[in-house]
Write an enzyme that holds these catalytic residues in place. Structure first.
Site, mmCIF file in Angstrom:
data_model
loop_
_atom_site.group_PDB
_atom_site.id
_atom_site.type_symbol
_atom_site.label_atom_id
_atom_site.label_comp_id
_atom_site.label_asym_id
_atom_site.label_seq_id
_atom_site.Cartn_x
_atom_site.Cartn_y
_atom_site.Cartn_z
ATOM 1 N N ASP A 316 0.846 -1.149 -0.134
ATOM 2 C CA ASP A 316 0.229 0.107 0.238
ATOM 3 C C ASP A 316 1.442 1.469 -0.066
ATOM 4 O OD1 ASP A 316 -2.727 1.459 0.742
ATOM 5 O OD2 ASP A 316 -3.439 -0.283 0.992
ATOM 6 N N HIS A 370 -3.369 3.684 -4.132
ATOM 7 C CA HIS A 370 -2.392 2.616 -2.823
ATOM 8 C C HIS A 370 -1.422 2.225 -3.050
ATOM 9 C CE1 HIS A 370 -5.887 3.317 -0.188
ATOM 10 N NE2 HIS A 370 -7.056 3.603 -1.031
ATOM 11 N N GLU A 441 -10.762 3.653 -4.718
ATOM 12 C CA GLU A 441 -10.098 4.710 -3.763
ATOM 13 C C GLU A 441 -8.700 6.009 -5.047
ATOM 14 O OE1 GLU A 441 -11.058 4.018 0.543
ATOM 15 O OE2 GLU A 441 -9.303 3.339 -0.394
#
Length: 668
Positions: A316, A370, A441
């Site tokens: 991440d 990420h 995201e």
């Protein structure tokens, strides 16, 4: 020394059998010293093995004849064991009676032979199996004692499945011996002489788990004279492995039988197969590093609960701990430290450890968001910025949580690195049916600010278009990494890109599977199914196991409250509650993000809640939608399963006070 004795013997013979007194004394002294040394050596070796605790150490030895693999008895040895109960010198004051299909606790009368809670529970009403089988189950009302040295395994399986089956039986033995609470029980007399376990597999060539793999099995457990015979029949190794797990759950330790003995139900039949093909558990090792040993405990718990996909969110923005052979710069610049990395050898060993437990491993490197620390080495290597907004502040403008970072979709070198990365991930996981590329995201403001700062012209009025094109390019690189063969099922997280109108434009429903993580009342899942997309359900309000532990930062949304108790996990049945078409649901996955825990609390965060999830996706028991009340049987069986996990070295958290365990039904 032997040279000395031989020389003296020759001299002795040359003198006609006469030996001088000094020579005789010297020879006797050397022989005595040799015997003392040999005694000390043997005692030292024995003392290393016989420690105060007990563990199972199975020797990987077998012989073959007439196409039959036989693991002989007496190959079992004791070693250290992490969990051993202290035996009490006084007799138990409690006994349990089966009354109306429930065990009732009573004071033992002085002359009465007590019945243990474990024996009463196994023979009184409930099956104590977890997850509950989907087919018919019949259990006898009697049990017999046996010793683990009386186990004998037989199978006519040859070919690729044979070594996996040997390892699965090895694990079965581990689980049985983990129940033993005193090593001297082997001196006691048992009810039987042999416990035969015979496994039959009709498709021994199947050793790779796929969504179409048959995981069904059947067990017939029956007595025969002074023996007990367990016949396990399955189409594939994976079904046979599940059968061995269920058989281990029909075995328990009875502390009152001859001072403590293993017991097994004398007769039983079980038919079983899963409802869903994909039964996953995701663990994040990027926010906080987890050792390989801790991940093995995760896999052991998964196999005990018949979960079959370990989704490893390995990187991440915070860190990149995976050593990728083709792109070593990722871990060199992105790991928390050289000791907090996963080598290719460790990953391959973990994948094989999982396979023999009926589990496949999905390695996920999330993109394009990420992706921060680990991706900053591009300029140094002459590749330009591979990622942008890395550690940018204020972070709230550029990402959902600190630190920020997203791949640079306008840099062609990014896609070259992705192809190398994907090729290694496919090789390390040995998984080519399903692949997870992440995809959630994305912060469009990050890209917009980067392009403005760099005076880069871009022709997008809607940056979702850029996001979609990146995803399509990444999937093409995935196909190239797989030798030009399209991966049948590419998983992406649900996001704005998986909503209309973008989803149909950029994501091919013929091979894209969406992992729907939003709230169960959100329209994401039903809309995706209505549009013909296959989904994996991971609803945040039910199956996110990291929620409910408060904020870990002062600004921004830092917690997903409240805590999800096992009852919430168990009761979540969206295909019934939201009336979803199950033919588009390939399965479910519970998720554990690691912002607020490390391996010290890993076990307790997962278990037994992940076991509650496992029964939902294995047998999908009916629910009373009006009350959502959970039957007493579920509580007692899950409590038994929790105890099994603890016995196997997994630190599962308690469900309730011990009093509730000892008094079934009294706490409900």
């Amino acid at each position: 020394m032997f040279w000395f004795l031989t020389t003296n013997l020759q001299q002795f013979q040359r003198r006609g059998g006469r030996m001088k007194q000094g020579e005789l004394r010297r020879a006797l002294m050397i022989v005595t010293l040799f015997c003392i040394f040999l005694f000390i050596y043997l005692y030292w070796q024995q003392s290393k093995k016989l420690t105060p605790t007990l563990v199972y150490n199975y020797k990987h030895v077998y012989s073959s004849y007439k196409n039959k693999t036989v693991l002989p008895r007496n190959l079992l040895a004791f070693k250290n064991k992490s969990r051993v109960k202290h035996l009490k010198s006084h007799p138990s004051q409690w006994t349990w009676d089966c009354v109306n299909q429930r065990c009732e606790k009573r004071h033992k009368k002085e002359s009465q032979q007590p019945v243990s809670l474990a024996t009463c529970s196994m023979l009184c009403g409930s099956t104590q199996l977890w997850p509950q089988p989907t087919g018919p189950v019949t259990l006898g009302s009697r049990a017999v004692t046996f010793k683990h040295t009386q186990l004998e395994f037989e199978s006519n399986v040859v070919g690729p499945a044979q070594p996996l089956l040997i390892q699965a039986y090895n694990t079965f033995n581990d689980n049985v011996v983990s129940l033993v609470e005193r090593k001297d029980y082997l001196l006691e007399k048992s009810d039987i002489q042999v416990f035969f376990i015979r496994v039959y597999i009709t498709q021994p060539a199947v050793v790779r788990l796929k969504l179409t793999t048959d995981e069904s099995y059947s067990i017939v457990l029956k007595p025969h004279e002074n023996e007990v015979i367990a016949n396990i029949t399955a189409k594939t190794f994976f079904g046979a492995r599940h059968g061995l797990e269920t058989l281990s759950q029909l075995i328990w330790w009875d502390e009152h039988a001859n001072g403590g003995m293993l017991k097994v139900i004398r007769g039983a039949t079980v038919q079983d197969s899963p409802i869903f093909a994909y039964r996953g558990l995701m663990v994040d090792t990027a926010r906080n590093f987890m050792s390989v040993e801790s991940l093995k405990r995760v896999l052991a718990g998964m196999s005990a609960s018949k979960l079959n996909v370990f989704h490893w969110h390995v990187s991440d923005t915070q860190s990149f701990p995976l050593i990728v052979p083709s792109v070593p710069q990722l871990a060199e610049s992105g790991s928390y430290g050289p000791e907090m990395t996963y080598s290719p050898e460790e990953v391959r060993a973990l994948v094989e450890f999982a396979r023999m437990r009926g589990i496949r491993v999905l390695l996920e490197v999330d993109t394009p968001a990420h992706a921060g620390n680990g991706w900053a080495w591009g300029p140094k290597e002459g590749l330009g910025e591979l990622a942008v907004c890395i550690n940018e502040r204020p972070w709230s403008l550029y990402c959902g949580e600190p630190p920020c970072g997203q791949l640079n979709p306008e840099n062609p070198h990014v896609y070259e690195v992705l192809e190398k990365l994907y090729r290694d991930l496919l090789d390390l996981s040995d998984e080519r049916e399903i692949f997870h590329i992440g995809g959630d995201e994305v912060n469009l403001e990050c890209w917009a600010q980067h392009f403005q700062k760099g005076s880069t012209a871009y022709n997008y009025t809607d940056l979702h278009e850029l996001w979609g094109e990146f995803t399509q390019k990444a999937m093409k690189k995935l196909t190239a990494a797989n030798g030009g063969v399209k991966i049948p099922h590419v998983i992406v997280w649900s996001s704005k890109l998986t909503k209309r109108p973008y989803v149909n434009k950029f994501l091919d429903k013929s091979n894209v599977v969406v992992q729907s993580w939003g709230g169960s009342q959100w329209l994401d899942t039903p809309d995706l199914i209505a549009d013909g997309y296959k989904v994996i359900i991971s609803h945040v309000d039910a199956w996110y196991l990291d929620c409910g532990f408060g904020r870990w930062r002062e600004t921004g949304d830092a917690a997903c409250d409240p805590y999800r108790p096992w009852q919430t996990v168990y009761n979540h049945r969206p295909w019934q509650q939201v009336h979803l078409d199950k033919k588009f649901i390939i399965g479910g996955e519970a998720c554990l993000w690691s912002e607020q825990f490390d391996e010290g609390s890993l076990d307790a965060r997962l278990w037994p809640r992940a076991a509650a999830f496992a029964e939902r996706v294995w047998s999908d028991p009916q629910l009373d939608l009006a009350t959502l009340n959970i039957q007493e049987d579920v509580y007692t069986r899950l409590s038994t399963q929790r105890d099994r996990l603890v016995t196997r070295g997994i630190g599962a958290e308690a469900l309730w006070p011990e009093w509730c365990t000892q008094n079934p039904g009294m706490c409900l």
